[in-house]
Design a protein around this motif. Structure first.
Motif, PDB file in Angstrom:
ATOM      1  N   THR A 147       0.823  -1.217   0.000  1.00  0.00           N
ATOM      2  CA  THR A 147       0.000   0.000   0.000  1.00  0.00           C
ATOM      3  C   THR A 147       0.853   1.262   0.000  1.00  0.00           C
ATOM      4  O   THR A 147       0.498   2.273  -0.620  1.00  0.00           O
ATOM      5  CB  THR A 147      -0.925  -0.013   1.224  1.00  0.00           C
ATOM      6  OG1 THR A 147      -1.621  -1.250   1.281  1.00  0.00           O
ATOM      7  CG2 THR A 147      -1.928   1.126   1.163  1.00  0.00           C
ATOM      8  N   SER A 148       1.996   1.216   0.666  1.00  0.00           N
ATOM      9  CA  SER A 148       2.844   2.399   0.805  1.00  0.00           C
ATOM     10  C   SER A 148       3.398   2.900  -0.523  1.00  0.00           C
ATOM     11  O   SER A 148       3.805   4.064  -0.618  1.00  0.00           O
ATOM     12  CB  SER A 148       4.012   2.099   1.751  1.00  0.00           C
ATOM     13  OG  SER A 148       4.805   1.028   1.255  1.00  0.00           O
ATOM     14  N   LEU A 149       3.415   2.072  -1.547  1.00  0.00           N
ATOM     15  CA  LEU A 149       3.966   2.494  -2.834  1.00  0.00           C
ATOM     16  C   LEU A 149       3.163   3.626  -3.454  1.00  0.00           C
ATOM     17  O   LEU A 149       3.703   4.446  -4.197  1.00  0.00           O
ATOM     18  CB  LEU A 149       4.006   1.310  -3.804  1.00  0.00           C
ATOM     19  CG  LEU A 149       4.959   0.169  -3.435  1.00  0.00           C
ATOM     20  CD1 LEU A 149       4.769  -1.006  -4.387  1.00  0.00           C
ATOM     21  CD2 LEU A 149       6.402   0.628  -3.446  1.00  0.00           C
ATOM     22  N   THR A 150       1.882   3.678  -3.173  1.00  0.00           N
ATOM     23  CA  THR A 150       1.041   4.732  -3.733  1.00  0.00           C
ATOM     24  C   THR A 150       0.515   5.708  -2.685  1.00  0.00           C
ATOM     25  O   THR A 150       0.192   6.849  -3.022  1.00  0.00           O
ATOM     26  CB  THR A 150      -0.171   4.122  -4.472  1.00  0.00           C
ATOM     27  OG1 THR A 150      -0.788   3.144  -3.634  1.00  0.00           O
ATOM     28  CG2 THR A 150       0.255   3.474  -5.768  1.00  0.00           C
ATOM     29  N   ARG A 151       0.447   5.286  -1.422  1.00  0.00           N
ATOM     30  CA  ARG A 151      -0.183   6.137  -0.407  1.00  0.00           C
ATOM     31  C   ARG A 151       0.730   6.492   0.740  1.00  0.00           C
ATOM     32  O   ARG A 151       0.281   7.074   1.729  1.00  0.00           O
ATOM     33  CB  ARG A 151      -1.455   5.450   0.110  1.00  0.00           C
ATOM     34  CG  ARG A 151      -2.395   5.096  -1.032  1.00  0.00           C
ATOM     35  CD  ARG A 151      -3.758   4.716  -0.586  1.00  0.00           C
ATOM     36  NE  ARG A 151      -4.577   4.340  -1.732  1.00  0.00           N
ATOM     37  CZ  ARG A 151      -5.868   4.586  -1.851  1.00  0.00           C
ATOM     38  NH1 ARG A 151      -6.502   5.211  -0.886  1.00  0.00           N
ATOM     39  NH2 ARG A 151      -6.536   4.197  -2.924  1.00  0.00           N
ATOM     40  N   GLY A 152       2.007   6.154   0.621  1.00  0.00           N
ATOM     41  CA  GLY A 152       2.956   6.526   1.645  1.00  0.00           C
ATOM     42  C   GLY A 152       2.827   5.706   2.913  1.00  0.00           C
ATOM     43  O   GLY A 152       2.032   4.767   3.002  1.00  0.00           O
ATOM     44  N   ALA A 153       3.612   6.075   3.900  1.00  0.00           N
ATOM     45  CA  ALA A 153       3.663   5.314   5.149  1.00  0.00           C
ATOM     46  C   ALA A 153       2.385   5.437   5.965  1.00  0.00           C
ATOM     47  O   ALA A 153       2.021   4.532   6.709  1.00  0.00           O
ATOM     48  CB  ALA A 153       4.859   5.776   5.977  1.00  0.00           C
ATOM     49  N   ASN A 154       1.688   6.566   5.837  1.00  0.00           N
ATOM     50  CA  ASN A 154       0.454   6.783   6.598  1.00  0.00           C
ATOM     51  C   ASN A 154      -0.745   6.708   5.658  1.00  0.00           C
ATOM     52  O   ASN A 154      -1.412   7.700   5.387  1.00  0.00           O
ATOM     53  CB  ASN A 154       0.498   8.142   7.301  1.00  0.00           C
ATOM     54  CG  ASN A 154       1.659   8.242   8.276  1.00  0.00           C
ATOM     55  OD1 ASN A 154       1.895   7.332   9.064  1.00  0.00           O
ATOM     56  ND2 ASN A 154       2.403   9.341   8.203  1.00  0.00           N
ATOM     57  N   GLY A 369     -11.069   1.331 -19.363  1.00  0.00           N
ATOM     58  CA  GLY A 369     -11.281   0.283 -20.346  1.00  0.00           C
ATOM     59  C   GLY A 369     -11.541  -1.046 -19.690  1.00  0.00           C
ATOM     60  O   GLY A 369     -11.615  -1.161 -18.463  1.00  0.00           O
ATOM     61  N   ASP A 370     -11.671  -2.078 -20.521  1.00  0.00           N
ATOM     62  CA  ASP A 370     -11.919  -3.427 -20.050  1.00  0.00           C
ATOM     63  C   ASP A 370     -10.722  -4.300 -20.396  1.00  0.00           C
ATOM     64  O   ASP A 370     -10.440  -4.522 -21.569  1.00  0.00           O
ATOM     65  CB  ASP A 370     -13.184  -4.013 -20.683  1.00  0.00           C
ATOM     66  CG  ASP A 370     -14.441  -3.302 -20.207  1.00  0.00           C
ATOM     67  OD1 ASP A 370     -15.366  -3.158 -21.023  1.00  0.00           O
ATOM     68  OD2 ASP A 370     -14.483  -2.886 -19.044  1.00  0.00           O
ATOM     69  N   GLY A 371     -10.035  -4.790 -19.379  1.00  0.00           N
ATOM     70  CA  GLY A 371      -8.924  -5.686 -19.599  1.00  0.00           C
ATOM     71  C   GLY A 371      -9.340  -7.123 -19.410  1.00  0.00           C
ATOM     72  O   GLY A 371     -10.501  -7.415 -19.116  1.00  0.00           O
ATOM     73  N   VAL A 372      -8.388  -8.042 -19.562  1.00  0.00           N
ATOM     74  CA  VAL A 372      -8.730  -9.454 -19.377  1.00  0.00           C
ATOM     75  C   VAL A 372      -8.952  -9.783 -17.908  1.00  0.00           C
ATOM     76  O   VAL A 372      -9.551 -10.810 -17.578  1.00  0.00           O
ATOM     77  CB  VAL A 372      -7.641 -10.373 -19.971  1.00  0.00           C
ATOM     78  CG1 VAL A 372      -7.508 -10.138 -21.467  1.00  0.00           C
ATOM     79  CG2 VAL A 372      -6.304 -10.201 -19.270  1.00  0.00           C
ATOM     80  N   THR A 373      -8.489  -8.923 -17.000  1.00  0.00           N
ATOM     81  CA  THR A 373      -8.723  -9.137 -15.568  1.00  0.00           C
ATOM     82  C   THR A 373      -9.948  -8.393 -15.064  1.00  0.00           C
ATOM     83  O   THR A 373     -10.256  -8.445 -13.875  1.00  0.00           O
ATOM     84  CB  THR A 373      -7.501  -8.686 -14.747  1.00  0.00           C
ATOM     85  OG1 THR A 373      -7.240  -7.288 -14.999  1.00  0.00           O
ATOM     86  CG2 THR A 373      -6.269  -9.501 -15.109  1.00  0.00           C
ATOM     87  N   GLY A 374     -10.644  -7.692 -15.963  1.00  0.00           N
ATOM     88  CA  GLY A 374     -11.834  -6.958 -15.565  1.00  0.00           C
ATOM     89  C   GLY A 374     -11.726  -5.490 -15.934  1.00  0.00           C
ATOM     90  O   GLY A 374     -10.787  -5.069 -16.620  1.00  0.00           O
ATOM     91  N   PRO A 375     -12.671  -4.663 -15.484  1.00  0.00           N
ATOM     92  CA  PRO A 375     -12.631  -3.232 -15.773  1.00  0.00           C
ATOM     93  C   PRO A 375     -11.354  -2.600 -15.220  1.00  0.00           C
ATOM     94  O   PRO A 375     -10.912  -2.931 -14.120  1.00  0.00           O
ATOM     95  CB  PRO A 375     -13.875  -2.683 -15.064  1.00  0.00           C
ATOM     96  CG  PRO A 375     -14.763  -3.869 -14.893  1.00  0.00           C
ATOM     97  CD  PRO A 375     -13.861  -5.044 -14.696  1.00  0.00           C
ATOM     98  N   LEU A 376     -10.788  -1.669 -15.990  1.00  0.00           N
ATOM     99  CA  LEU A 376      -9.541  -1.022 -15.601  1.00  0.00           C
ATOM    100  C   LEU A 376      -9.684   0.492 -15.610  1.00  0.00           C
ATOM    101  O   LEU A 376     -10.103   1.090 -16.596  1.00  0.00           O
ATOM    102  CB  LEU A 376      -8.413  -1.394 -16.567  1.00  0.00           C
ATOM    103  CG  LEU A 376      -7.762  -2.768 -16.438  1.00  0.00           C
ATOM    104  CD1 LEU A 376      -6.810  -3.002 -17.604  1.00  0.00           C
ATOM    105  CD2 LEU A 376      -7.019  -2.883 -15.128  1.00  0.00           C
ATOM    106  N   SER A 377      -9.335   1.094 -14.499  1.00  0.00           N
ATOM    107  CA  SER A 377      -9.152   2.539 -14.398  1.00  0.00           C
ATOM    108  C   SER A 377      -8.303   2.765 -13.159  1.00  0.00           C
ATOM    109  O   SER A 377      -8.096   1.853 -12.360  1.00  0.00           O
ATOM    110  CB  SER A 377     -10.492   3.279 -14.292  1.00  0.00           C
ATOM    111  OG  SER A 377     -11.184   2.884 -13.112  1.00  0.00           O
ATOM    112  N   PHE A 378      -7.790   3.979 -13.002  1.00  0.00           N
ATOM    113  CA  PHE A 378      -6.883   4.263 -11.903  1.00  0.00           C
ATOM    114  C   PHE A 378      -7.394   5.434 -11.074  1.00  0.00           C
ATOM    115  O   PHE A 378      -7.867   6.439 -11.621  1.00  0.00           O
ATOM    116  CB  PHE A 378      -5.481   4.587 -12.441  1.00  0.00           C
ATOM    117  CG  PHE A 378      -4.906   3.481 -13.287  1.00  0.00           C
ATOM    118  CD1 PHE A 378      -4.348   2.365 -12.701  1.00  0.00           C
ATOM    119  CD2 PHE A 378      -4.968   3.553 -14.668  1.00  0.00           C
ATOM    120  CE1 PHE A 378      -3.836   1.336 -13.472  1.00  0.00           C
ATOM    121  CE2 PHE A 378      -4.454   2.533 -15.461  1.00  0.00           C
ATOM    122  CZ  PHE A 378      -3.889   1.415 -14.858  1.00  0.00           C
ATOM    123  N   ASP A 379      -7.307   5.298  -9.753  1.00  0.00           N
ATOM    124  CA  ASP A 379      -7.743   6.384  -8.893  1.00  0.00           C
ATOM    125  C   ASP A 379      -6.645   7.443  -8.789  1.00  0.00           C
ATOM    126  O   ASP A 379      -5.610   7.360  -9.453  1.00  0.00           O
ATOM    127  CB  ASP A 379      -8.169   5.858  -7.519  1.00  0.00           C
ATOM    128  CG  ASP A 379      -7.018   5.250  -6.718  1.00  0.00           C
ATOM    129  OD1 ASP A 379      -5.831   5.503  -7.041  1.00  0.00           O
ATOM    130  OD2 ASP A 379      -7.292   4.516  -5.743  1.00  0.00           O
TER     131      ASP A 379
END
Length: 406
Positions: A147-154, A369-379
């Motif tokens: 989780t810390s890779l995108t949202r930091g330590a806290n 979009g729709d990938g092979v693992t399901g719907p794809l978008s990024f927050d």
């Protein structure tokens, strides 16, 4: 093209494969179906990949490499980026942060680099993020879940996205760890859990998320132990045995998780070991994992998704010697997001240069979009907007699907 336009990769991939197969049988006139008739006069653009291609985690990395190769081959077959040929350049990080950072620096020196797929290990991702961020190069990980890779330590009290260039097509440990705790307490009715982790970014992160949810569910951490890879197991096993837990949660990867399960059983600790996606690999079973051990993985199994069937069939027909692995489908999707973003950035007549890399980052951020693992978008943090988790159990010498966690 609007940012909200949805692209159906499963359909596109299946059509591309069908064209190639028909061409091989003489069923398509005037085209080889392999991209040889495409205009590639502007040269080659590189899709970088960093993954563990050797060592204990090679089975994961090679599945990622092959899946990226398949996506790029299909893109070339349909002349996806006008004027350009696409090529995958893979770097072996050996699951080592310093090696991964060096690999990222090597890729970043190439002016034709569109972006980088990978890595698998969260600790390696930590080392790569600043390298690619400084160069403005987009990075899409199909396997790094800390989780810390995108949202930091806290992540809860003060989330902070430090690297705007980092995205991932896989759900985070903030989803997976709690799902494991929920399953153990509500379904298995196991509430006193020994928590063992390997001291690395992924292992510590998922163990912490598990422990927090365990408390919420009314469970208790019977004992908490950190056991770095390569350290003696005797002391760890003794502490776990003394705690007499209902189950053991392991935050780490299968090369250490399997032997830990075997060592616990030898000491008389026969309760199941459960872990995250890091242990859901055949190597866990062959290295000591026992019948009844449990694991979680992000997303549903690719073979159960109708949209993924074209990908699975195409992978098999391509004749790759290695299996798709747990992260092949996520890598295939990540590669297609990168290709789609290049198409939207360059259009039909724009020349590529490193100067357009910031637009590549914005194109990935705006992808839907729709990938092979399901719907794809990024927050807004670069995390995929999807949180499905599947539980697996070791049965008859292999991993079997138990079902999704709500």
């Amino acid at each position: 093209m609007g940012a909200r336009r949805r692209r159906r990769f499963g359909t596109v991939a299946a059509l591309a494969v069908a064209v190639v197969l028909l061409a091989g049988c003489g069923g398509v006139s005037g085209s080889s179906g392999d991209g040889s008739d495409c205009d590639t006069s502007r040269g080659t653009l590189v899709v970088g990949l960093v993954a563990p291609l050797s060592g204990e985690l090679a089975s994961v990395g090679l599945g990622m490499k092959n899946s990226a190769d398949l996506a790029v081959s299909q893109a070339n077959a349909r002349c996806a980026v006008p004027g350009y040929h696409l090529a995958v350049q893979s770097q072996d990080d050996r699951a080592d942060p310093a090696t991964g950072a060096a690999a990222a620096r090597t890729l970043a020196q190439d002016p034709s680099l569109l972006g980088v797929l990978g890595p698998f290990n969260s600790s390696v991702a930590q080392a790569i993020q600043p390298v690619l961020s400084d160069a403005g190069i987009v990075q899409i990980s199909p396997g790094s879940t800390a989780t810390s890779l995108t949202r930091g330590a806290n992540a809860v009290t003060a989330p902070l996205r430090q690297y705007q260039t980092f995205f991932r097509t896989v759900a985070t440990d903030a989803v997976q760890g709690p799902a494991a705790a929920t399953y153990l307490t509500r379904v298995e009715d196991r509430r006193r859990i020994a928590v063992v982790s390997d001291g690395k970014t992924y292992g510590e992160g998922i163990a912490e998320e598990f422990a927090k949810q365990l408390a919420t569910e009314g469970g208790q951490v019977a004992v908490r132990v950190t056991a770095p890879p390569g350290s003696a197991r005797d002391g760890v096993v003794a502490r776990v045995a003394a705690a007499r837990p209902d189950a053991v949660f392991y935050g780490g990867e299968y090369p250490e998780g399997g032997p830990l399960s075997a060592a616990l059983a030898a000491r008389g600790v026969t309760v199941p070991v459960m872990g995250g996606d890091g242990i859901v690999n055949p190597g866990f079973v062959t290295s000591g994992g026992r019948e009844g051990d449990l694991g979680t993985s992000v997303g549903p199994p690719p073979e159960t998704l109708p949209a993924a069937q074209g990908f699975v069939d195409a992978y098999r027909r391509a004749g790759y010697p290695e299996s798709i692995g747990s992260y092949g489908a996520f890598t295939f999707d990540a590669a297609n997001v990168l290709v789609d973003s290049a198409v939207r950035t360059l259009g039909d007549d724009r020349e590529w240069s490193p100067a357009v890399r910031p637009e590549m980052v914005r194109a990935v951020q705006g992808f839907h979009g729709d990938g092979v693992t399901g719907p794809l978008s990024f927050d807004r943090f670069g995390d995929v907007s999807r949180d499905a988790v599947t539980v697996y159990r070791v049965q008859a010498g292999g991993w079997s699907v138990v079902g999704p966690v709500d």
